[in-house]
Design an enzyme around this catalytic site. Structure first.
Site, short mmCIF file in Angstrom:
data_model
loop_
_atom_site.label_atom_id
_atom_site.label_comp_id
_atom_site.label_asym_id
_atom_site.label_seq_id
_atom_site.Cartn_x
_atom_site.Cartn_y
_atom_site.Cartn_z
N ASP A 459 -10.29 -3.65 -5.63
CA ASP A 459 -10.09 -2.67 -4.56
C ASP A 459 -11.33 -2.58 -3.67
O ASP A 459 -12.43 -3.03 -4.04
CB ASP A 459 -9.78 -1.31 -5.22
CG ASP A 459 -8.97 -0.38 -4.33
OD1 ASP A 459 -8.84 -0.65 -3.14
OD2 ASP A 459 -8.49 0.65 -4.85
N ASP A 528 -0.89 2.13 0.39
CA ASP A 528 -0.90 3.27 -0.53
C ASP A 528 0.30 4.17 -0.29
O ASP A 528 0.51 5.13 -1.03
CB ASP A 528 -2.19 4.08 -0.35
CG ASP A 528 -3.33 3.46 -1.14
OD1 ASP A 528 -3.06 2.58 -1.98
OD2 ASP A 528 -4.49 3.84 -0.91
C1 DGJ Z 1 -6.70 2.68 -3.44
C2 DGJ Z 1 -5.59 1.80 -3.95
O1 DGJ Z 1 -4.85 1.29 -2.91
C3 DGJ Z 1 -4.74 2.63 -4.92
O2 DGJ Z 1 -3.63 1.90 -5.32
C4 DGJ Z 1 -5.59 3.04 -6.06
O3 DGJ Z 1 -6.02 1.90 -6.77
C5 DGJ Z 1 -6.79 3.85 -5.58
N1 DGJ Z 1 -7.50 3.14 -4.55
C6 DGJ Z 1 -7.71 4.16 -6.71
O4 DGJ Z 1 -8.86 4.75 -6.30
#
Ligand code: DGJ
Length: 714
Positions: A459, A528
């Site tokens: 990420d 997200d």
């Molecule tokens: C952003 C990601 O896109 C989410 O799926 C998740 O992993 C969060 N970060 C966790 O902080």
């Protein structure tokens, strides 16, 4: 037939890429390399006379503008240069000399390189082209070199495009691109191209949610099914810039490279700079044809492990957020196994002092209070359930409240005399520095080994601000490019050292999906926003560029925690089944009936997965229509799958029949429909399915959906 054909009398080089052709003319006398054709197949004779430079009609025109393969600044040129240099004495005007060209053909691919240099100045550059027999995508990149002796002053590259792509002169130009924001990525926009310069860019140090480095151009006459379309993309994961120039005289070019406006590269004598690859694609097959060709390119020539089915995963993020404990994850994993998941991924919150987003990033050891025995017992449990074990990491970030930051405050990107603005309480580590990437590779390898990790979700949750590499070099902003190159290095070394490890690219959703990132990962987290309705528009845009095989999609809870929209489980599954299916809801709160229903969808997805993930994809309508569908046709033609959705209320008018695509007109197919409508079990010919289709009705009510399966019988 050779992939590269040379017509010596005219100095024309023809690149044959599948059923398309790109031709350029190398003219040493004029010091130019010009595009003479980008379109359907042609012969040398067809292009021999083409596009000879016209005489300037007046003292305000430059006939070369919009015709060169990598225009410089200098001589009689007024268009924005693809290569813009500043020498130590302030000179920017370049007088190119063509040194020659070189062709190498090996098996089903061939490369052309054309060398040039500046008259009397220490700059040389080489234009590179790669074509493949089976693929209409042409790859281009440029290598720039300071050719001076040691001790000569440096030169600065102000604009260092990978390529300049010149389209034929068309009566109109329309531009398609995908734009968005966090939780709303990949919204497709089609707009007439204005005369002037239109720049898509990321000034953020990563690919970005706001724009993706991809553009499609047509003469405003292409449809989903037919018409000439040209696309250009960039394989870059840091800041980037793509400028489309439509001149008042009617020409159109696309210049693109890494680095936003102002990211300069200074080269000392002997140093060189290699741009990222830029891809160009021509198709007469409309937007759908362009997408399918691009998908095949990604599958066949970009992804590291294209032949593997992507597993059905269960991710903990929306279920447990930072409240990650051994017992909680074990309970979730048990339920994930019950519904048929094949990979269980523990998301954020497992390490350091990470019980919220204010602390812990940088301290990559299991959180003592959550995992007193470490992560291995959980990994063993997950493996015992027959699933693979995955872990979330964010290697490029640090919370100021962390052991790492207390020990290494100097590792962050931000400049010492500027305010470092944390975003999501975190700062960025400078991955352009080898000591930082060495540290990251070291703990990543240890984590993968110690906890038997099969899959990493990598990420990246904030854009750069106040970034520059320590030491105040004159080109400090090149870190907006070089940080991402450091990330690529770590990913490459990690994969080479642990070849069975699989990786998901993520940046707060889809903030780092690009060809360079996909060259070293296996799938991408797209957004997200997991609302199954919003997701259809996001997926529609994503599919313009990238295949379903890399499009991670989760089924989450209803009402959706992000949008509060309530959507039936069936629709949520059908929406997520359009890509790489995952489950991200809190399964501990799902009823037994929901879990059983989910297990049935997962089983159905696994049966259809090969076709969905690697088949040819046809978009039947758009999310703006009352209902729309996506059809996948297996590459061997034996099966086709259609997912159809109606996100809004049922219309009174009868739904139009759904005409199917990509089928063999002479073959006969059995059509099965999981919504139990009258179409189920019928047997129809490919010709009938294409011209008359199947009834388009979905069951009544909001958020109706269905999955059709077509199996070839003869
Ligand atoms: C952003 C990601 O896109 C989410 O799926 C998740 O992993 C969060 N970060 C966790 O902080």
């Amino acid at each position: 037939m050779p992939l590269i054909e040379i017509d010596r009398p005219s100095g024309t080089v023809l690149l044959h890429a599948a059923a398309t052709c790109y031709a350029l003319r190398v003219d040493p006398a004029a010091g130019t390399v010009r595009t003479v054709h980008w379109g359907g197949p042609v012969t040398p004779a067809d292009v021999r006379e083409a596009q000879e430079p016209e005489a300037a009609p007046d003292s305000f025109s430059a006939p070369l503008d919009g015709t060169e393969e990598l225009a410089v600044d200098g001589q009689v040129r007024f268009a924005p240069p693809a290569l813009d240099v500043r020498y130590a004495d302030g000179t920017s005007a370049v007088e190119p000399v063509v040194d020659g060209y070189d062709v190498r053909e090996e098996g089903d691919s061939a490369e052309l390189s054309v060398s040039l240099h500046d008259t009397g100045r220490p700059l040389g550059w080489r234009l590179h082209y790669r074509v493949r027999r089976d693929c209409p995508v042409i790859e281009r990149w440029t290598v720039l070199r300071h050719t001076g002796e040691r001790g000569q002053p440096p030169l600065t590259l102000l604009r260092h495009s990978a390529a300049q792509w010149n389209l034929p002169v068309l009566p109109e130009y329309r531009m398609s691109a995908v734009h968005g924001r966090w939780a709303g990525e990949f919204q497709l926009r089609r707009t007439p191209l204005a005369v002037g310069e239109t720049t898509l860019t990321s000034r953020r140090g990563h690919t970005g949610h706001q724009s993706n480095p991809w553009i499609a151009l047509d003469a405003s006459d292409a449809t989903e099914e037919a018409g000439e379309v040209w696309t250009v993309a960039l394989a870059t994961s840091g800041s980037w810039r793509m400028t489309t120039v439509r001149s008042a005289e009617g020409r159109c070019s696309v210049l693109g490279g890494s680095g936003h406006e102002g990211v300069e590269i200074t080269l000392a004598a002997g140093e060189s700079w290699t741009t990222p690859v830029s891809t160009g694609l021509y198709t007469p097959g409309g937007f759908g044809g362009a997408s399918r060709a691009h998908h095949s390119y990604v599958r066949d020539h970009v992804l590291p492990a294209p032949g593997e089915p992507r597993p059905v995963l269960c991710n903990s993020w929306e279920a447990t957020a930072f409240d990650v404990t051994f017992d909680g994850q074990r309970e979730l994993a048990d339920l994930a196994a019950r519904i048929g998941a094949e990979l269980f991924v523990v998301d954020d919150g497992w390490f350091g002092a990470r019980s919220c987003d204010r602390a812990g990033l940088g301290d990559w050891t299991p959180r003592q209070t959550a995992f007193p025995e470490g992560l291995r017992p959980l990994a063993d449990h997950v493996h015992g359930l027959g699933m693979r074990f995955g872990l979330w990491v964010e290697p490029e970030m640090v919370n100021p409240d962390s052991e790492l930051f207390r020990e290494r405050p100097d590792w962050v990107l931000h400049l010492p005399d500027r305010t470092a603005h944390p975003l999501r309480n975190q700062l960025v580590l400078d991955f352009s520095r080898p000591e930082v990437t060495d540290w990251a590779l070291d703990w990543l390898l240890r984590t993968v080994d110690d906890f038997a990790v099969d899959f990493l979700k990598w990420d990246f949750n904030r854009s750069f601000t106040e970034a520059g590499s320590a030491g105040h070099r004159p080109d400090a902003r090149r870190v907006f490019v070089e940080h991402a190159l450091g990330v690529h290095r770590v990913l490459d070394e990690l994969r080479a050292a642990r070849p069975t490890l699989r990786i998901e690219a993520c940046s707060g959703g889809g903030g780092r999906v690009d060809l360079a990132s996909l060259a070293r990962t296996d799938q991408a987290w797209v957004s997200d926003n997991t609302d199954a309705v919003d997701r259809l528009a996001i997926q529609h845009g994503f599919s313009q560029v990238f295949p379903a095989q890399v499009m991670g999609a989760w089924v989450t809870d209803s009402p959706n925690p992000f949008t509060r929209r309530a959507v039936p489980l069936r629709f949520r599954f059908h929406s997520a089944m359009a890509g790489v299916l995952g489950v991200g809801g809190d399964l501990t709160r799902w009823s037994a009936a929901d879990l059983d229903e989910a297990a049935a969808y997962v089983a159905r997805y696994k049966e259809a997965r090969a076709t969905i993930q690697t088949g040819d994809q046809y978009r039947l309508g758009t999310p703006a229509d009352p209902s729309h569908a996506v059809q996948y046709v297996a590459r061997d033609g034996a099966e086709s799958v259609v997912l159809q959705w109606r996100a809004g209320p049922a219309e009174r008018a009868r739904a139009p029949r759904l005409r199917l695509r990509g089928l063999d007109p002479r073959a006969v197919y059995r059509v099965d429909d999981d919504s139990g409508t009258p179409a189920a079990g019928t047997v129809r010919s490919g010709a009938a399915l294409a011209s008359h289709g199947v009834p388009g009705e979905l069951p009544p009510g909001d958020h109706a959906s269905r999955m059709l399966t077509l199996r070839r019988k003869s």
